[in-house]
Design an enzyme around this catalytic site. Sequence first.
Site, PDB file in Angstrom:
ATOM      1  N   GLY A   1      10.135  14.487  -5.722  1.00 18.06           N
ATOM      2  CA  GLY A   1       9.706  13.100  -5.478  1.00 18.06           C
ATOM      3  C   GLY A   1       9.891  12.186  -6.670  1.00 18.06           C
ATOM      4  O   GLY A   1       9.392  11.061  -6.683  1.00 18.06           O
TER       5      GLY A   1
ATOM      6  N   ASP B   1      16.970   0.182 -14.029  1.00 20.14           N
ATOM      7  CA  ASP B   1      15.510   0.125 -14.142  1.00 20.14           C
ATOM      8  C   ASP B   1      15.084  -0.005 -15.616  1.00 20.14           C
ATOM      9  O   ASP B   1      14.257  -0.850 -15.970  1.00 20.14           O
ATOM     10  CB  ASP B   1      14.946   1.409 -13.504  1.00 20.14           C
ATOM     11  CG  ASP B   1      13.458   1.564 -13.686  1.00 20.14           C
ATOM     12  OD1 ASP B   1      12.707   0.962 -12.907  1.00 20.14           O
ATOM     13  OD2 ASP B   1      13.052   2.283 -14.619  1.00 20.14           O
TER      14      ASP B   1
ATOM     15  N   LYS C   1      13.075  -3.230 -17.897  1.00 23.89           N
ATOM     16  CA  LYS C   1      11.922  -3.011 -18.795  1.00 23.89           C
ATOM     17  C   LYS C   1      12.261  -3.457 -20.224  1.00 23.89           C
ATOM     18  O   LYS C   1      11.428  -4.061 -20.911  1.00 23.89           O
ATOM     19  CB  LYS C   1      11.530  -1.533 -18.759  1.00 23.89           C
ATOM     20  CG  LYS C   1      11.037  -1.119 -17.364  1.00 23.89           C
ATOM     21  CD  LYS C   1      11.021   0.379 -17.188  1.00 23.89           C
ATOM     22  CE  LYS C   1      10.467   0.756 -15.824  1.00 23.89           C
ATOM     23  NZ  LYS C   1      10.592   2.191 -15.531  1.00 23.89           N
TER      24      LYS C   1
ATOM     25  N   PHE D   1       0.865  -1.183   0.000  1.00 31.18           N
ATOM     26  CA  PHE D   1       0.000   0.000   0.000  1.00 31.18           C
ATOM     27  C   PHE D   1       0.899   1.230   0.000  1.00 31.18           C
ATOM     28  O   PHE D   1       0.785   2.134   0.800  1.00 31.18           O
ATOM     29  CB  PHE D   1      -0.907  -0.018   1.241  1.00 31.18           C
ATOM     30  CG  PHE D   1      -2.164   0.802   1.083  1.00 31.18           C
ATOM     31  CD1 PHE D   1      -3.183   0.380   0.241  1.00 31.18           C
ATOM     32  CD2 PHE D   1      -2.335   1.990   1.779  1.00 31.18           C
ATOM     33  CE1 PHE D   1      -4.345   1.127   0.097  1.00 31.18           C
ATOM     34  CE2 PHE D   1      -3.498   2.743   1.651  1.00 31.18           C
ATOM     35  CZ  PHE D   1      -4.508   2.309   0.803  1.00 31.18           C
TER      36      PHE D   1
ATOM     37  N   LYS E   1       9.083  -4.687 -12.109  1.00 25.41           N
ATOM     38  CA  LYS E   1       9.899  -4.997 -13.303  1.00 25.41           C
ATOM     39  C   LYS E   1      11.136  -5.810 -12.971  1.00 25.41           C
ATOM     40  O   LYS E   1      11.527  -6.700 -13.727  1.00 25.41           O
ATOM     41  CB  LYS E   1      10.316  -3.724 -14.046  1.00 25.41           C
ATOM     42  CG  LYS E   1      11.028  -2.681 -13.225  1.00 25.41           C
ATOM     43  CD  LYS E   1      10.122  -1.530 -12.957  1.00 25.41           C
ATOM     44  CE  LYS E   1      10.592  -0.616 -11.874  1.00 25.41           C
ATOM     45  NZ  LYS E   1       9.730   0.538 -11.740  1.00 25.41           N
TER      46      LYS E   1
ATOM     47  N   GLY F   1       5.110   2.483 -17.140  1.00 22.69           N
ATOM     48  CA  GLY F   1       3.948   2.973 -16.389  1.00 22.69           C
ATOM     49  C   GLY F   1       2.635   2.815 -17.123  1.00 22.69           C
ATOM     50  O   GLY F   1       2.194   1.701 -17.417  1.00 22.69           O
TER      51      GLY F   1
HETATM   52  N1  LIG Z   1       6.319   4.148  -7.858  1.00 19.35           N
HETATM   53  C1  LIG Z   1       6.132   4.075  -9.169  1.00 19.35           C
HETATM   54  O1  LIG Z   1       5.861   5.081  -9.839  1.00 19.35           O
HETATM   55  C2  LIG Z   1       6.235   2.741  -9.864  1.00 19.35           C
HETATM   56  C3  LIG Z   1       6.051   2.692 -11.268  1.00 19.35           C
HETATM   57  C4  LIG Z   1       6.100   1.465 -11.922  1.00 19.35           C
HETATM   58  C5  LIG Z   1       6.339   0.321 -11.175  1.00 19.35           C
HETATM   59  N2  LIG Z   1       6.544   0.401  -9.833  1.00 19.35           N
HETATM   60  C6  LIG Z   1       6.782  -0.836  -9.089  1.00 19.35           C
HETATM   61  O2  LIG Z   1       5.674  -1.074  -8.220  1.00 19.35           O
HETATM   62  C7  LIG Z   1       6.107  -1.746  -7.033  1.00 19.35           C
HETATM   63  C8  LIG Z   1       5.678  -0.924  -5.811  1.00 19.35           C
HETATM   64  O3  LIG Z   1       6.317   0.333  -5.875  1.00 19.35           O
HETATM   65  P1  LIG Z   1       5.918   1.523  -4.908  1.00 19.35           P
HETATM   66  O4  LIG Z   1       6.554   2.737  -5.480  1.00 19.35           O
HETATM   67  O5  LIG Z   1       4.459   1.517  -4.628  1.00 19.35           O
HETATM   68  O6  LIG Z   1       6.715   1.102  -3.578  1.00 19.35           O
HETATM   69  P2  LIG Z   1       6.588   1.763  -2.142  1.00 19.35           P
HETATM   70  O7  LIG Z   1       5.910   3.069  -2.190  1.00 19.35           O
HETATM   71  O8  LIG Z   1       7.937   1.644  -1.504  1.00 19.35           O
HETATM   72  O9  LIG Z   1       5.584   0.777  -1.357  1.00 19.35           O
HETATM   73  C9  LIG Z   1       5.916  -0.554  -1.156  1.00 19.35           C
HETATM   74  C10 LIG Z   1       4.809  -1.221  -0.366  1.00 19.35           C
HETATM   75  O10 LIG Z   1       5.147  -2.579  -0.238  1.00 19.35           O
HETATM   76  C11 LIG Z   1       4.962  -2.985   1.108  1.00 19.35           C
HETATM   77  N3  LIG Z   1       5.839  -4.119   1.382  1.00 19.35           N
HETATM   78  C12 LIG Z   1       7.188  -4.196   1.253  1.00 19.35           C
HETATM   79  N4  LIG Z   1       7.630  -5.442   1.550  1.00 19.35           N
HETATM   80  C13 LIG Z   1       6.496  -6.157   1.873  1.00 19.35           C
HETATM   81  C14 LIG Z   1       6.257  -7.488   2.271  1.00 19.35           C
HETATM   82  N5  LIG Z   1       7.272  -8.351   2.398  1.00 19.35           N
HETATM   83  N6  LIG Z   1       4.979  -7.880   2.518  1.00 19.35           N
HETATM   84  C15 LIG Z   1       3.964  -7.017   2.391  1.00 19.35           C
HETATM   85  N7  LIG Z   1       4.122  -5.723   2.000  1.00 19.35           N
HETATM   86  C16 LIG Z   1       5.375  -5.310   1.765  1.00 19.35           C
HETATM   87  C17 LIG Z   1       5.298  -1.766   1.914  1.00 19.35           C
HETATM   88  O11 LIG Z   1       4.709  -1.934   3.180  1.00 19.35           O
HETATM   89  P3  LIG Z   1       4.697  -0.791   4.296  1.00 19.35           P
HETATM   90  O12 LIG Z   1       3.727   0.235   3.784  1.00 19.35           O
HETATM   91  O13 LIG Z   1       4.218  -1.491   5.501  1.00 19.35           O
HETATM   92  O14 LIG Z   1       6.103  -0.280   4.385  1.00 19.35           O
HETATM   93  C18 LIG Z   1       4.652  -0.680   1.054  1.00 19.35           C
HETATM   94  O15 LIG Z   1       3.276  -0.547   1.357  1.00 19.35           O
HETATM   95  C19 LIG Z   1       7.630  -1.889  -7.185  1.00 19.35           C
HETATM   96  O16 LIG Z   1       7.926  -3.144  -7.719  1.00 19.35           O
HETATM   97  C20 LIG Z   1       7.991  -0.811  -8.186  1.00 19.35           C
HETATM   98  O17 LIG Z   1       9.169  -1.140  -8.923  1.00 19.35           O
HETATM   99  C21 LIG Z   1       6.488   1.576  -9.168  1.00 19.35           C
END
Ligand SMILES: NC(=O)c1ccc[n+]([C@@H]2O[C@H](COP(=O)([O-])OP(=O)(O)OC[C@H]3O[C@@H](n4cnc5c(N)ncnc54)[C@H](OP(=O)(O)O)[C@@H]3O)[C@@H](O)[C@H]2O)c1
Length: 409
Positions: free
Chosen positions: A178, A192, A196, A12, A97, A126
């Site tokens: 950010g 990264d 992809k 989340f 990814k 994205g």
């Molecule tokens: N951010 C982007 O724009 C973007 C774009 C494309 C792809 N992605 C991909 O999407 C994924 C998520 O990215 P994000 O930016 O949303 O990451 P993020 O903001 O760091 O959030 C990660 C979430 O994962 C939870 N988490 C981590 N380890 C866990 C576990 N073992 N069990 C359960 N929950 C766990 C964290 O829990 P807590 O909240 O409790 O810490 C947090 O809620 C990644 O693989 C990233 O590469 C992200």
Amino acid sequence: MAQKIVAGLFGFGVVGEGLYKLIRQSGYPNVELKTIVVQDKEKKRLLPPERFNYNKDEILNDSEIELVFELISDAEEAFMIVKAALLSGKNVVTANKKMVATHLAELIELQQKTGKVLLYEAAVAGAIPVVQTVDRYLAWQNVKSIRGIFNGTSNYILTALHNGLNYQEALREAQLKGYAEADPTLDVGGYDAKFKSIILALHGFGKLYKPEEVFHAGIQCIDSHEIVWAESHNYTLKLVGNIYSTDNGVSISVLPEFVTTEDKLSKVNGVLNGVTVETSNSGSYFLEGEGAGSGPTGQAVLGDVAPVQTNSSYLYNKGVEESKPVNAVWNIYLKTDVEALLEQITFDQIFEESKYEGQHRIIGRISVSELEKLSESERKHVFIGKLPDNFLQSNKEYQANAKKDPILT
Ligand SMILES: NC(=O)c1ccc[n+]([C@@H]2O[C@H](COP(=O)([O-])OP(=O)(O)OC[C@H]3O[C@@H](n4cnc5c(N)ncnc54)[C@H](OP(=O)(O)O)[C@@H]3O)[C@@H](O)[C@H]2O)c1
């Protein structure tokens, strides 16, 4: 209208919260988000604490949950979750990814073994629907090349450099907004974009590459000299994931490129992503859009729900062949302030060589296998920029117009 689907969400954070809001706001009629699993019990969140669980089995062992959204940050843990979810008969949508690119072979086997659907549109560029485009709509067509700007952070920094900031200022600005992590290595180092590119190489060319065998170089060493030189030659510097067919195989790489002004990628600015797909029968496609962020990535995850509801897996129509990247030979602009590193590599041909302000610059032709002699940590001290194949010709015209090298004058 497809039947209601009961889903569980892992993570989340930026993407998980984005997905949650979209499901709620859009009133997406067919998804019930039953369980959300996160890690940190103390974290303040958008929703009350009772809405969260901390044990992954709350999702994995719940037979009512048919779809798992895997949106956590840790790639290895993510793989364990995805594997367990597929094996327990659930469909999965992920945005990870690194996890997908690193485990593609096993993930395909798991889908075959379980008959379940795994989709990962959000993992590449994205909100741009490029994986489905290449996998499904171009399934019966030869793809000649896929070139893309797949990392918004690097693109933001490069755009700011062309707007007059220096690298540190541009990075700081990206961090304040950010767009960049405190440690930006994964983004600016090309990792990264490489994950992809590997995913697209499979869907577009049927080739399976190991991340450690794909050449990549980052943007960390770019300074105003390269920007001035690029602009004086009518180029824009972009970090490009480049996959293309050659007579000897497929070339795949990620590195900064001097992109010509006619190339649509040169106009993709800021945090946007863009991708050009060149085909045999229907020319070129160009897609541009939001490459990251809560809403756009959440939307890409949500976009995968409809194919899950109709049980539509990726086709992988081009095959799944374990491959090594072809050893391409490129025109390269290389610059370093560590002279000793140049002793490790041999150019096929040197067009220009010069020294200025403690930097040693070589413009010439060199193979990827030579560039790979520089270790990943050594490459942090070297700027390696790919020049167009017609560089010599266009440089002749540049010189014929009596223009001087802006760095050396
Ligand atoms: N951010 C982007 O724009 C973007 C774009 C494309 C792809 N992605 C991909 O999407 C994924 C998520 O990215 P994000 O930016 O949303 O990451 P993020 O903001 O760091 O959030 C990660 C979430 O994962 C939870 N988490 C981590 N380890 C866990 C576990 N073992 N069990 C359960 N929950 C766990 C964290 O829990 P807590 O909240 O409790 O810490 C947090 O809620 C990644 O693989 C990233 O590469 C992200």
